[in-house]
Design a protein around this motif. Structure first.
Motif, PDB file in Angstrom:
ATOM      1  N   THR A   5      48.496  46.735  28.056  1.00 40.02           N
ATOM      2  CA  THR A   5      49.010  46.556  29.415  1.00 40.02           C
ATOM      3  C   THR A   5      48.828  45.111  29.849  1.00 40.02           C
ATOM      4  O   THR A   5      47.915  44.422  29.414  1.00 40.02           O
ATOM      5  CB  THR A   5      48.283  47.476  30.416  1.00 40.02           C
ATOM      6  OG1 THR A   5      46.887  47.176  30.395  1.00 40.02           O
ATOM      7  CG2 THR A   5      48.498  48.934  30.078  1.00 40.02           C
ATOM      8  N   ASN A   6      49.704  44.681  30.703  1.00 41.09           N
ATOM      9  CA  ASN A   6      49.639  43.356  31.294  1.00 41.09           C
ATOM     10  C   ASN A   6      48.506  43.350  32.310  1.00 41.09           C
ATOM     11  O   ASN A   6      48.332  44.309  33.051  1.00 41.09           O
ATOM     12  CB  ASN A   6      50.985  43.046  31.954  1.00 41.09           C
ATOM     13  CG  ASN A   6      51.072  41.644  32.481  1.00 41.09           C
ATOM     14  OD1 ASN A   6      50.122  41.099  33.045  1.00 41.09           O
ATOM     15  ND2 ASN A   6      52.230  41.043  32.326  1.00 41.09           N
ATOM     16  N   LYS A   7      47.765  42.256  32.398  1.00 42.74           N
ATOM     17  CA  LYS A   7      46.643  42.196  33.326  1.00 42.74           C
ATOM     18  C   LYS A   7      47.072  42.229  34.794  1.00 42.74           C
ATOM     19  O   LYS A   7      46.252  42.411  35.668  1.00 42.74           O
ATOM     20  CB  LYS A   7      45.788  40.969  33.054  1.00 42.74           C
ATOM     21  CG  LYS A   7      46.531  39.653  33.175  1.00 42.74           C
ATOM     22  CD  LYS A   7      45.658  38.500  32.749  1.00 42.74           C
ATOM     23  CE  LYS A   7      46.461  37.223  32.636  1.00 42.74           C
ATOM     24  NZ  LYS A   7      45.649  36.122  32.158  1.00 42.74           N
ATOM     25  N   TYR A   8      48.368  42.084  35.051  1.00 39.31           N
ATOM     26  CA  TYR A   8      48.876  42.112  36.426  1.00 39.31           C
ATOM     27  C   TYR A   8      49.584  43.419  36.771  1.00 39.31           C
ATOM     28  O   TYR A   8      50.109  43.570  37.866  1.00 39.31           O
ATOM     29  CB  TYR A   8      49.825  40.939  36.667  1.00 39.31           C
ATOM     30  CG  TYR A   8      49.207  39.595  36.362  1.00 39.31           C
ATOM     31  CD1 TYR A   8      48.102  39.142  37.065  1.00 39.31           C
ATOM     32  CD2 TYR A   8      49.723  38.783  35.366  1.00 39.31           C
ATOM     33  CE1 TYR A   8      47.523  37.913  36.791  1.00 39.31           C
ATOM     34  CE2 TYR A   8      49.158  37.546  35.082  1.00 39.31           C
ATOM     35  CZ  TYR A   8      48.060  37.124  35.794  1.00 39.31           C
ATOM     36  OH  TYR A   8      47.489  35.906  35.523  1.00 39.31           O
ATOM     37  N   ASP A   9      49.648  44.354  35.840  1.00 41.60           N
ATOM     38  CA  ASP A   9      50.378  45.603  36.060  1.00 41.60           C
ATOM     39  C   ASP A   9      49.853  46.408  37.244  1.00 41.60           C
ATOM     40  O   ASP A   9      50.615  47.107  37.899  1.00 41.60           O
ATOM     41  CB  ASP A   9      50.352  46.488  34.811  1.00 41.60           C
ATOM     42  CG  ASP A   9      51.315  46.001  33.738  1.00 41.60           C
ATOM     43  OD1 ASP A   9      52.167  45.147  34.038  1.00 41.60           O
ATOM     44  OD2 ASP A   9      51.198  46.481  32.598  1.00 41.60           O
ATOM     45  N   ASP A  10      48.565  46.322  37.519  1.00 35.23           N
ATOM     46  CA  ASP A  10      47.984  47.105  38.610  1.00 35.23           C
ATOM     47  C   ASP A  10      48.280  46.537  39.997  1.00 35.23           C
ATOM     48  O   ASP A  10      48.059  47.215  40.994  1.00 35.23           O
ATOM     49  CB  ASP A  10      46.469  47.228  38.435  1.00 35.23           C
ATOM     50  CG  ASP A  10      46.103  48.094  37.245  1.00 35.23           C
ATOM     51  OD1 ASP A  10      46.964  48.887  36.798  1.00 35.23           O
ATOM     52  OD2 ASP A  10      44.970  47.987  36.768  1.00 35.23           O
ATOM     53  N   LEU A  11      48.770  45.302  40.042  1.00 34.00           N
ATOM     54  CA  LEU A  11      49.089  44.702  41.338  1.00 34.00           C
ATOM     55  C   LEU A  11      50.424  45.237  41.852  1.00 34.00           C
ATOM     56  O   LEU A  11      51.370  45.388  41.088  1.00 34.00           O
ATOM     57  CB  LEU A  11      49.192  43.183  41.214  1.00 34.00           C
ATOM     58  CG  LEU A  11      47.903  42.414  40.961  1.00 34.00           C
ATOM     59  CD1 LEU A  11      48.214  40.944  40.706  1.00 34.00           C
ATOM     60  CD2 LEU A  11      46.959  42.554  42.136  1.00 34.00           C
ATOM     61  N   PRO A  12      50.509  45.496  43.165  1.00 34.73           N
ATOM     62  CA  PRO A  12      51.799  45.915  43.730  1.00 34.73           C
ATOM     63  C   PRO A  12      52.786  44.748  43.712  1.00 34.73           C
ATOM     64  O   PRO A  12      52.391  43.588  43.603  1.00 34.73           O
ATOM     65  CB  PRO A  12      51.439  46.327  45.163  1.00 34.73           C
ATOM     66  CG  PRO A  12      50.154  45.645  45.468  1.00 34.73           C
ATOM     67  CD  PRO A  12      49.444  45.455  44.162  1.00 34.73           C
ATOM     68  N   ASP A  19      44.747  42.721  48.946  1.00 35.18           N
ATOM     69  CA  ASP A  19      44.944  42.778  47.497  1.00 35.18           C
ATOM     70  C   ASP A  19      44.421  41.511  46.824  1.00 35.18           C
ATOM     71  O   ASP A  19      43.783  41.567  45.772  1.00 35.18           O
ATOM     72  CB  ASP A  19      46.427  42.961  47.157  1.00 35.18           C
ATOM     73  CG  ASP A  19      46.989  44.270  47.669  1.00 35.18           C
ATOM     74  OD1 ASP A  19      46.299  45.302  47.546  1.00 35.18           O
ATOM     75  OD2 ASP A  19      48.115  44.250  48.192  1.00 35.18           O
ATOM     76  N   GLN A  22      40.593  41.566  46.846  1.00 35.63           N
ATOM     77  CA  GLN A  22      40.060  42.464  45.828  1.00 35.63           C
ATOM     78  C   GLN A  22      40.237  41.875  44.425  1.00 35.63           C
ATOM     79  O   GLN A  22      39.323  41.923  43.616  1.00 35.63           O
ATOM     80  CB  GLN A  22      40.747  43.830  45.897  1.00 35.63           C
ATOM     81  CG  GLN A  22      40.432  44.616  47.141  1.00 35.63           C
ATOM     82  CD  GLN A  22      38.982  44.991  47.232  1.00 35.63           C
ATOM     83  OE1 GLN A  22      38.252  44.439  48.026  1.00 35.63           O
ATOM     84  NE2 GLN A  22      38.560  45.914  46.404  1.00 35.63           N
ATOM     85  N   TYR A  23      41.407  41.336  44.146  1.00 33.88           N
ATOM     86  CA  TYR A  23      41.707  40.826  42.814  1.00 33.88           C
ATOM     87  C   TYR A  23      40.830  39.623  42.461  1.00 33.88           C
ATOM     88  O   TYR A  23      40.320  39.520  41.350  1.00 33.88           O
ATOM     89  CB  TYR A  23      43.190  40.458  42.696  1.00 33.88           C
ATOM     90  CG  TYR A  23      43.595  40.167  41.277  1.00 33.88           C
ATOM     91  CD1 TYR A  23      43.844  41.197  40.389  1.00 33.88           C
ATOM     92  CD2 TYR A  23      43.700  38.857  40.816  1.00 33.88           C
ATOM     93  CE1 TYR A  23      44.196  40.941  39.068  1.00 33.88           C
ATOM     94  CE2 TYR A  23      44.047  38.593  39.506  1.00 33.88           C
ATOM     95  CZ  TYR A  23      44.295  39.643  38.637  1.00 33.88           C
ATOM     96  OH  TYR A  23      44.630  39.379  37.326  1.00 33.88           O
ATOM     97  N   LYS A  53      54.366  39.108  44.498  1.00 33.48           N
ATOM     98  CA  LYS A  53      53.517  39.158  43.297  1.00 33.48           C
ATOM     99  C   LYS A  53      53.792  37.975  42.373  1.00 33.48           C
ATOM    100  O   LYS A  53      52.871  37.335  41.886  1.00 33.48           O
ATOM    101  CB  LYS A  53      53.763  40.475  42.564  1.00 33.48           C
ATOM    102  CG  LYS A  53      52.989  40.665  41.295  1.00 33.48           C
ATOM    103  CD  LYS A  53      53.337  42.025  40.701  1.00 33.48           C
ATOM    104  CE  LYS A  53      52.623  42.337  39.432  1.00 33.48           C
ATOM    105  NZ  LYS A  53      52.942  43.696  38.944  1.00 33.48           N
TER     106      LYS A  53
END
Length: 66
Positions: A5-12, A19, A22-23, A53
């Motif tokens: 998975t891409n390390k940014y996939d969890d970001l909206p 956000d 938290q990140y 994003k």
């Protein structure tokens, strides 16, 4: 087989200051200062701040702001 998975996939797709807080694991005041610094593109909707994003990722990876 594990899925990569891409390390940014969890970001909206559209981030809030929360956000970013938290990140980056920074404080609320620091997150607002960063959002208002002009380092990346923000959209202000009344009192809300939204960050695309792609703009945030470009800044995080050291790409120039357009």
């Amino acid at each position: 087989m594990a899925q990569i998975t891409n390390k940014y996939d969890d970001l909206p797709d559209v981030l809030d200051v929360y956000d970013i807080k938290q990140y980056l694991r920074i404080g609320r005041v620091q997150a607002y200062e960063l959002a208002n610094s002009g380092a990346f593109r923000v959209v202000k909707l009344n009192r809300r701040i939204k960050i695309p994003k792609r703009s945030f990722i470009d800044w995080l990876e050291g790409r120039e702001k357009n």
